[in-house]
Structures are given as structure tokens and as C-alpha cells.
Scaffold this motif. Structure first.
Motif, PDB file in Angstrom:
ATOM      1  N   THR A  54      -5.786  -6.856  -7.513  1.00 48.15           N
ATOM      2  CA  THR A  54      -5.718  -7.613  -8.770  1.00 48.15           C
ATOM      3  C   THR A  54      -5.431  -6.705  -9.956  1.00 48.15           C
ATOM      4  O   THR A  54      -5.136  -7.195 -11.053  1.00 48.15           O
ATOM      5  N   GLY A  55      -5.541  -5.399  -9.770  1.00 47.81           N
ATOM      6  CA  GLY A  55      -5.318  -4.442 -10.851  1.00 47.81           C
ATOM      7  C   GLY A  55      -5.661  -3.035 -10.381  1.00 47.81           C
ATOM      8  O   GLY A  55      -5.852  -2.803  -9.177  1.00 47.81           O
ATOM      9  N   THR A  56      -5.751  -2.112 -11.323  1.00 45.90           N
ATOM     10  CA  THR A  56      -5.942  -0.703 -10.965  1.00 45.90           C
ATOM     11  C   THR A  56      -7.318  -0.157 -11.324  1.00 45.90           C
ATOM     12  O   THR A  56      -7.567   1.040 -11.163  1.00 45.90           O
ATOM     13  N   ASN A  57      -8.226  -1.006 -11.811  1.00 41.92           N
ATOM     14  CA  ASN A  57      -9.580  -0.568 -12.126  1.00 41.92           C
ATOM     15  C   ASN A  57     -10.412  -0.611 -10.848  1.00 41.92           C
ATOM     16  O   ASN A  57     -10.772  -1.680 -10.345  1.00 41.92           O
ATOM     17  N   ILE A  58     -10.727   0.569 -10.303  1.00 44.97           N
ATOM     18  CA  ILE A  58     -11.390   0.650  -9.000  1.00 44.97           C
ATOM     19  C   ILE A  58     -12.735  -0.068  -9.007  1.00 44.97           C
ATOM     20  O   ILE A  58     -13.131  -0.695  -8.027  1.00 44.97           O
ATOM     21  N   GLY A  59     -13.463   0.027 -10.113  1.00 41.70           N
ATOM     22  CA  GLY A  59     -14.781  -0.582 -10.162  1.00 41.70           C
ATOM     23  C   GLY A  59     -14.761  -2.083 -10.361  1.00 41.70           C
ATOM     24  O   GLY A  59     -15.689  -2.778  -9.950  1.00 41.70           O
ATOM     25  N   ALA A  60     -13.707  -2.615 -10.998  1.00 40.67           N
ATOM     26  CA  ALA A  60     -13.702  -4.031 -11.373  1.00 40.67           C
ATOM     27  C   ALA A  60     -12.712  -4.873 -10.587  1.00 40.67           C
ATOM     28  O   ALA A  60     -12.945  -6.071 -10.370  1.00 40.67           O
ATOM     29  N   ASP A  61     -11.579  -4.293 -10.146  1.00 42.78           N
ATOM     30  CA  ASP A  61     -10.552  -5.083  -9.469  1.00 42.78           C
ATOM     31  C   ASP A  61     -10.842  -5.231  -7.983  1.00 42.78           C
ATOM     32  O   ASP A  61     -11.736  -4.576  -7.436  1.00 42.78           O
ATOM     33  N   ARG A  62     -10.071  -6.098  -7.330  1.00 43.24           N
ATOM     34  CA  ARG A  62     -10.334  -6.463  -5.934  1.00 43.24           C
ATOM     35  C   ARG A  62      -9.035  -6.425  -5.113  1.00 43.24           C
ATOM     36  O   ARG A  62      -7.930  -6.545  -5.647  1.00 43.24           O
ATOM     37  N   ILE A  63      -9.198  -6.294  -3.812  1.00 44.19           N
ATOM     38  CA  ILE A  63      -8.072  -6.289  -2.877  1.00 44.19           C
ATOM     39  C   ILE A  63      -7.616  -7.722  -2.606  1.00 44.19           C
ATOM     40  O   ILE A  63      -8.435  -8.625  -2.418  1.00 44.19           O
ATOM     41  N   VAL A  64      -6.293  -7.938  -2.587  1.00 45.32           N
ATOM     42  CA  VAL A  64      -5.742  -9.240  -2.207  1.00 45.32           C
ATOM     43  C   VAL A  64      -4.945  -9.154  -0.904  1.00 45.32           C
ATOM     44  O   VAL A  64      -4.697 -10.173  -0.258  1.00 45.32           O
ATOM     45  N   GLU A  65      -4.548  -7.931  -0.526  1.00 46.09           N
ATOM     46  CA  GLU A  65      -3.858  -7.748   0.754  1.00 46.09           C
ATOM     47  C   GLU A  65      -4.049  -6.311   1.213  1.00 46.09           C
ATOM     48  O   GLU A  65      -4.025  -5.375   0.415  1.00 46.09           O
ATOM     49  N   ILE A  66      -4.247  -6.163   2.524  1.00 46.84           N
ATOM     50  CA  ILE A  66      -4.336  -4.829   3.110  1.00 46.84           C
ATOM     51  C   ILE A  66      -3.571  -4.829   4.422  1.00 46.84           C
ATOM     52  O   ILE A  66      -3.684  -5.764   5.221  1.00 46.84           O
TER      53      ILE A  66
END
Length: 341
Positions: free
Chosen positions: A17-29
Motif C-alpha cells: 500500500t506504500g513504502t512506510n514499513i511500520g504503517a503500510d501493508r502487503i497486497v501481493e507477494i
């Protein structure tokens, strides 16, 4: 020269969802696991992030909210992903700074035990930037003479990353590289441990780069007012800095590594206090018996009360005198004494 593997090497890429490691989340791996026998295992997961996907992020990777509304969240997929990766070493493009800390954040948030300690990490971008200074698209064009089809999809980027590494190993066979100290080495070889060393030159403690190792293997703060100082020195001078970081907006993995350092430092301080306490002289009443001055017992002499015993219980006696004869005066006195009225 081929890539010699002692265990699987898992190439992976994240869309988020973005590049903030602490706040953003994965949408695809997507993970491509390259096995020592040359075989591949490939798996891709779409993930519901639990938060809206910003439009600017969707425009980059093409994943919108409607694409993931029926997908599972990471807390439901985390164990499956960890099991698929298994004990593999990890490889990616810019993975040391972004993908590894991001996926570790998700694993920790989901309560999935995924240990990084025994793994090697190969960041293909570091090889590329240190050898050629380009982007993934340029790297794929440069090393593989191909154009990435469906760029910014997780699997396409993951496969391009894997092919670039294999091409880099072929291209840089026996090619020297000079480090900042003027030492010349041949760093790009078909060995994951050597590639790990070359792609982790900054020696991060926590992958997000908030702390790094110095040449003596000591952890240093790598940001802010204490940048370049040993973490233990900062804890000695400003113990509250630990609480500030633990309560701040830092990645969970950064906090885990800081907690490990703090626990070690705290144990060391406790041992020092115990040693100082043991070295201090003890008060006199705590001295061992042999070291106390010997007490000189004084002999007690009972008072002798018998010296005056001859005077005790002895009736008083007047001096012996001859008896006086009764005369008229005596009789007159007696009469007056006993006179009535």
C-alpha cells in the motif's frame, strides 16, 4: 559459472500500500524458490491489507481495492507463506532495505515465528548499483537483453530479479571490484554466502538501517542526533532513549533487535554492579570472625562483704560501768515521771 546452492534460495517481491514499513501493508507477494537441484517452486498470494490502497500505489502496481476485497489478510496467510519459504536463503531487488523488513513486520504483527538469524540475504540491487548503477528495468535490459513484460506485477519483477542475478554471476566471473579502502576482490561469485557479504556492505542490524554494525561487530545508531555512536554508549548516557525508540514509529523488527541489545546491556550493567559490590570493603560488624580484634575479657572480682560481717547483727552495748546506788533524787525523778494528773 553456475550458482551453487547448499539450500534453496527464495527470490521474492512485494507489492504494498506504500513504502512506510511500520504503517503500510502487503497486497501481493510472489516467491520463486530456486532449489539446489535447479528446480523451481513458484507461489503468489494476493493479500487483503486491512486498509484502503492509496490511488498512487494502485497506479504503480495495478492492484485496486476491488481486486483484493475477497482475499485473506496476512494474519491468515502468514504461516503458509513462512512454511513455503522454509529454511531458504532470501534474495530480492532492494530486499535488504524494503522487502525483508516489510515482510518481517507482517510476520511479527501476525505472530508468525520466522527467524532470520541463520539465513543469507542477497540483494540483487546492491550488486547492480555497486557494479553498474542502474534500475531493475535497466538491469534486466542490460544483463538479459530483455524488456520486462507486465512490469510492477510481483511475479514479473521477481522472475526478472532472478534472471538478473544469474546473468550477473555469468557477467562478473573473475571481475575485480575495489572497495573504499582500495582493496580489490572478486565479489560476484556463484556462492550465496559470498553474495550475502557483498550485498550487505553497510552491515545493517535491523534491515531498515536504523542500526548498523561497525568493523568490530558493535551496533551503532545510524540516524538522528546519535548517528555513529555505539548503541551501548547511548544507553549509558541516555537510558531513556531506549523507551523513546520502543514507543516510537519504528519497525517491529528494529524494536526487536534493540530489545536484544538492551537486554544484553542491562545484564552487563547488573554484573558490573555485583562485581563493584563484592569489591567494596565490608563494615566491621560484617568482617569475618578471624579479622575482628580479639576481645579482652576482664576478670570480675566479687565485692567482699564479709569484712563488715563482725558489725552486722551485733547488739549495741554500752560501756560497762558500775551501777549507781538509788538515792533520793532518783526517787523524786521517778515520782515526777509517773505522777498522775
Amino acid at each position: 559459472m553456475k550458482l551453487n546452492l547448499k539450500r534453496p534460495l527464495a527470490f521474492f517481491d512485494l507489492e504494498t500500500t506504500g513504502t512506510n514499513i511500520g504503517a503500510d501493508r502487503i497486497v501481493e507477494i510472489s516467491v520463486i524458490k530456486l532449489n539446489p537441484d535447479g528446480g523451481e517452486d513458484v507461489k503468489t498470494w494476493r493479500v487483503h491489507p486491512g486498509i484502503p490502497i492509496p490511488l498512487e500505489s494502485s497506479l504503480v502496481h495495478g492492484i485496486y481495492d476491488e481486486h483484493i476485497q475477497n482475499e485473506k489478510q496476512f494474519k491468515e496467510l502468514g504461516q503458509e507463506i513462512a512454511d513455503f519459504i522454509g529454511d531458504s536463503d532470501l534474495a530480492g531487488y532492494n530486499s535488504n532495505k524494503f522487502d525483508i523488513p516489510m515482510i518481517m513486520e507482517e510476520f511479527l504483527r501476525a505472530g508468525v515465528d520466522f527467524n532470520l538469524d541463520a539465513r543469507h540475504f542477497v540483494d540483487v540491487q546492491n550488486i547492480f548499483h555497486q557494479m553498474e548503477q542502474r534500475t531493475l528495468k535497466a538491469a534486466y535490459q542490460f544483463y538479459c537483453n530483455k524488456v520486462i513484460e507486465n512490469a510492477h506485477s510481483a511475479e514479473a519483477d521477481t522472475r526478472a530479479t532472478m534472471e538478473v542475478l544469474l546473468a550477473q554471476i555469468e557477467r562478473y566471473e573473475n571481475v575485480e571490484w575495489e572497495d573504499k579502502k582500495g582493496n580489490k576482490v572478486i565479489p560476484v561469485v556463484g556462492d550465496v554466502e559470498a553474495l550475502h557479504a557483498f550485498t550487505n556492505l553497510s552491515k545493517p542490524v535491523d534491515f531498515a538501517g536504523r542500526m548498523v554494525y561497525n568493523e568490530q561487530g558493535e551496533e551503532l545508531i545510524n540516524f538522528g542526533k546519535h548517528k555513529g555512536k555505539r548503541v551501548e554508549d547511548v544507553l549509558n548516557a541516555e537510558p531513556s532513549y531506549y523507551s523513546w525508540m520502543m514507543q516510537g514509529d519504528f519497525p517491529l523488527y528494529t524494536k526487536r533487535k534493540l530489545e536484544e541489545i538492551y537486554t544484553r546491556w542491562n545484564a552487563k550493567k547488573a554484573a558490573e554492579r555485583q562485581a563493584n559490590k563484592a569489591a567494596q570493603p565490608k563494615p566491621a560488624d560484617q568482617q569475618p570472625a578471624a579479622s575482628k580484634p580479639e576481645y579482652q575479657k576482664k576478670e570480675y572480682t566479687k565485692p567482699d562483704h564479709t569484712k563488715n560481717q563482725q558489725y552486722q547483727n551485733t547488739p549495741f552495748k554500752k560501756k560497762d560501768e558500775p551501777a549507781q546506788p538509788v538515792n533520793d533524787d532518783m526517787l523524786a525523778q521517778l515520782a515526777l515521771k509517773f505522777k498522775k494528773g
